[in-house]
Design a protein around this motif. Structure first.
Motif, mmCIF file in Angstrom:
data_model
loop_
_atom_site.group_PDB
_atom_site.id
_atom_site.type_symbol
_atom_site.label_atom_id
_atom_site.label_comp_id
_atom_site.label_asym_id
_atom_site.label_seq_id
_atom_site.Cartn_x
_atom_site.Cartn_y
_atom_site.Cartn_z
ATOM 1 N N GLU A 1 0.922 -1.009 -0.337
ATOM 2 C CA GLU A 1 0.018 0.070 0.691
ATOM 3 C C GLU A 1 0.724 1.409 0.154
ATOM 4 O O GLU A 1 0.527 2.507 -0.552
ATOM 5 C CB GLU A 1 -0.561 -0.339 1.448
ATOM 6 N N ALA A 2 1.799 1.421 0.834
ATOM 7 C CA ALA A 2 2.748 2.483 0.387
ATOM 8 C C ALA A 2 3.413 2.575 -0.809
ATOM 9 O O ALA A 2 3.637 3.568 -1.013
ATOM 10 C CB ALA A 2 4.235 2.341 1.995
ATOM 11 N N ALA B 1 -2.493 -1.907 -6.317
ATOM 12 C CA ALA B 1 -3.800 -1.297 -7.305
ATOM 13 C C ALA B 1 -5.273 -0.876 -6.382
ATOM 14 O O ALA B 1 -5.564 1.063 -6.671
ATOM 15 C CB ALA B 1 -4.842 -2.027 -7.919
ATOM 16 N N VAL B 2 -5.486 -1.109 -5.291
ATOM 17 C CA VAL B 2 -7.105 -0.370 -4.291
ATOM 18 C C VAL B 2 -6.112 0.636 -3.645
ATOM 19 O O VAL B 2 -6.543 1.770 -2.904
ATOM 20 C CB VAL B 2 -7.838 -1.456 -3.699
ATOM 21 N N ALA C 1 -3.917 2.966 -4.718
ATOM 22 C CA ALA C 1 -4.646 3.960 -5.167
ATOM 23 C C ALA C 1 -6.143 4.170 -5.836
ATOM 24 O O ALA C 1 -5.688 5.666 -5.783
ATOM 25 C CB ALA C 1 -3.555 2.851 -6.834
ATOM 26 N N LEU C 2 -6.118 3.238 -5.889
ATOM 27 C CA LEU C 2 -8.032 4.044 -5.658
ATOM 28 C C LEU C 2 -8.760 5.166 -4.875
ATOM 29 O O LEU C 2 -9.099 5.899 -5.195
ATOM 30 C CB LEU C 2 -8.796 2.949 -6.522
ATOM 31 N N ARG C 3 -8.069 4.316 -3.570
ATOM 32 C CA ARG C 3 -8.411 5.339 -2.801
ATOM 33 C C ARG C 3 -8.030 6.459 -2.577
ATOM 34 O O ARG C 3 -8.126 7.253 -2.129
ATOM 35 C CB ARG C 3 -8.296 4.372 -1.491
ATOM 36 N N ASP C 4 -6.823 6.956 -2.796
ATOM 37 C CA ASP C 4 -5.602 7.659 -2.346
ATOM 38 C C ASP C 4 -6.569 9.061 -3.038
ATOM 39 O O ASP C 4 -7.194 9.011 -3.594
ATOM 40 C CB ASP C 4 -4.490 7.726 -3.452
ATOM 41 N N GLU C 5 -6.496 10.258 -1.851
ATOM 42 C CA GLU C 5 -7.391 11.322 -2.255
ATOM 43 C C GLU C 5 -6.559 12.193 -1.682
ATOM 44 O O GLU C 5 -5.334 12.319 -1.075
ATOM 45 C CB GLU C 5 -8.050 11.751 -0.942
ATOM 46 N N ARG C 6 -6.211 13.552 -2.553
ATOM 47 C CA ARG C 6 -5.520 15.107 -2.778
ATOM 48 C C ARG C 6 -6.217 16.279 -1.798
ATOM 49 O O ARG C 6 -7.643 16.321 -2.961
ATOM 50 C CB ARG C 6 -4.850 14.499 -3.555
ATOM 51 N N VAL D 1 12.468 2.842 3.480
ATOM 52 C CA VAL D 1 12.401 1.409 4.587
ATOM 53 C C VAL D 1 11.053 1.702 5.252
ATOM 54 O O VAL D 1 10.629 2.696 5.675
ATOM 55 C CB VAL D 1 13.352 1.271 5.703
ATOM 56 N N ILE D 2 10.546 0.705 5.750
ATOM 57 C CA ILE D 2 8.896 0.699 5.434
ATOM 58 C C ILE D 2 8.725 -0.699 6.317
ATOM 59 O O ILE D 2 8.935 -1.853 6.301
ATOM 60 C CB ILE D 2 7.703 -0.004 4.472
ATOM 61 N N ASP D 3 8.670 0.219 7.872
ATOM 62 C CA ASP D 3 8.675 -0.872 8.344
ATOM 63 C C ASP D 3 7.133 -1.619 8.983
ATOM 64 O O ASP D 3 6.434 -0.524 9.150
ATOM 65 C CB ASP D 3 9.488 -0.640 10.157
ATOM 66 N N PHE D 4 7.250 -2.431 9.625
ATOM 67 C CA PHE D 4 5.872 -3.258 9.903
ATOM 68 C C PHE D 4 5.954 -4.344 10.982
ATOM 69 O O PHE D 4 6.700 -4.933 10.467
ATOM 70 C CB PHE D 4 5.101 -3.270 8.338
ATOM 71 N N ALA D 5 5.434 -4.408 11.535
ATOM 72 C CA ALA D 5 4.961 -5.179 12.397
ATOM 73 C C ALA D 5 4.796 -7.026 11.985
ATOM 74 O O ALA D 5 4.107 -7.150 11.547
ATOM 75 C CB ALA D 5 3.616 -5.157 13.604
ATOM 76 N N ASN D 6 5.449 -7.763 12.185
ATOM 77 C CA ASN D 6 4.991 -9.225 11.523
ATOM 78 C C ASN D 6 3.931 -10.157 12.775
ATOM 79 O O ASN D 6 5.275 -10.355 13.733
ATOM 80 C CB ASN D 6 6.742 -9.869 11.110
#
Length: 245
Positions: A52-53, A80-81, A83-88, A217-222
């Motif tokens: 998503e990032a 893809a989703v 990107a579709l949800r992205d708002e400005r 660098v994208i950190d995420f909980a595993n």
């Protein structure tokens, strides 16, 4: 507790046997979806933060709205989703989204609504799913009447060094990046997901072709290991080929 597996689809492909399965994951307490290609795990709905990032960081580097965006690699659909949800400023950023995937089976999964985001993806009128080889498309010059992409978001290989198919390797060279750049509008953005840490050699390639190249660098909980995992998202902006307006 023993995990329960359900195979949703199996297909023989030019890249190997492709499997989509759903299973219970005791560590998180809900179902997850996984894709395997041969003996390799390609993706899991358990880990979608970096995918998503890829969309949000790539689109953050653009300006305006109604953007024409290309995603290389459909997979479970989370890039893809996103990107579709992205708002400005409350306005949807993307005006048209083309997703290219070499594997027709993956497109059919979404058309059959097999995955959690499939309905949202397929039912959005901005979405076009195309069965083609992204890497071959990028090697070819764009059609003379093509409008160019404001952003190209790529998530196919594990990393620039670890490709699913040897034919992909040329894209990550300077010549390959220049070929891809032809498909971007002036000042357009290229973003790439990688499972590896930032690669200094690849950063040098990006900086030789593009402007403002960065590795995030994208950190995420595993939840499986109980620790933290990391992916990398590269973002680079195309150099302007025409006069500033």
């Amino acid at each position: 507790m023993i995990a329960r597996f359900e195979e949703l689809d199996w297909q023989s492909t030019p890249l190997g046997d492709l499997t989509l399965r759903r299973r219970n994951e005791p560590a998180v307490g809900h179902e997850i979806y996984e894709v395997k290609l041969g003996d390799e795990y390609l993706m899991s709905s358990l880990f979608t933060v970096a995918e998503e990032a890829l969309a949000t960081l790539g689109l953050d580097a653009t300006s305006g709205s109604g953007l024409n965006v290309l995603v290389g690699g459909l997979g479970l659909g989370y890039t893809a989703v996103a990107a579709l949800r992205d708002e400005r400023a409350g306005i949807l950023t993307v005006g048209a989204l083309t997703v290219i995937d070499r594997l027709a089976a993956v497109i059919r999964w979404h058309e059959r609504r097999l995955l959690p985001v499939s309905t949202e993806l397929v039912d959005d009128p901005r979405t076009a799913l195309v069965c083609d080889d992204f890497f071959a498309v990028m090697r070819m010059p764009p059609p003379t009447d093509a409008m160019g992409y404001d952003a190209i978001l790529l998530d196919v290989d594990h990393s620039p060094r670890h490709q699913l198919d040897p034919s992909h390797g040329a894209l990550y060279s300077a010549d390959g990046m220049r070929s891809l750049d032809r498909h971007l509008v002036d000042g357009g953005v290229f973003a790439l997901w990688s499972d590896d840490p930032p690669d200094a050699a690849y950063m040098a390639v990006l900086r030789g072709v593009f402007d403002d190249a960065e590795a995030h660098v994208i950190d995420f909980a595993n939840a499986v290991t109980g620790g933290t995992s990391s992916n990398t998202v590269y973002v680079a902006r195309s150099r302007r080929r025409g006069p500033l307006t």
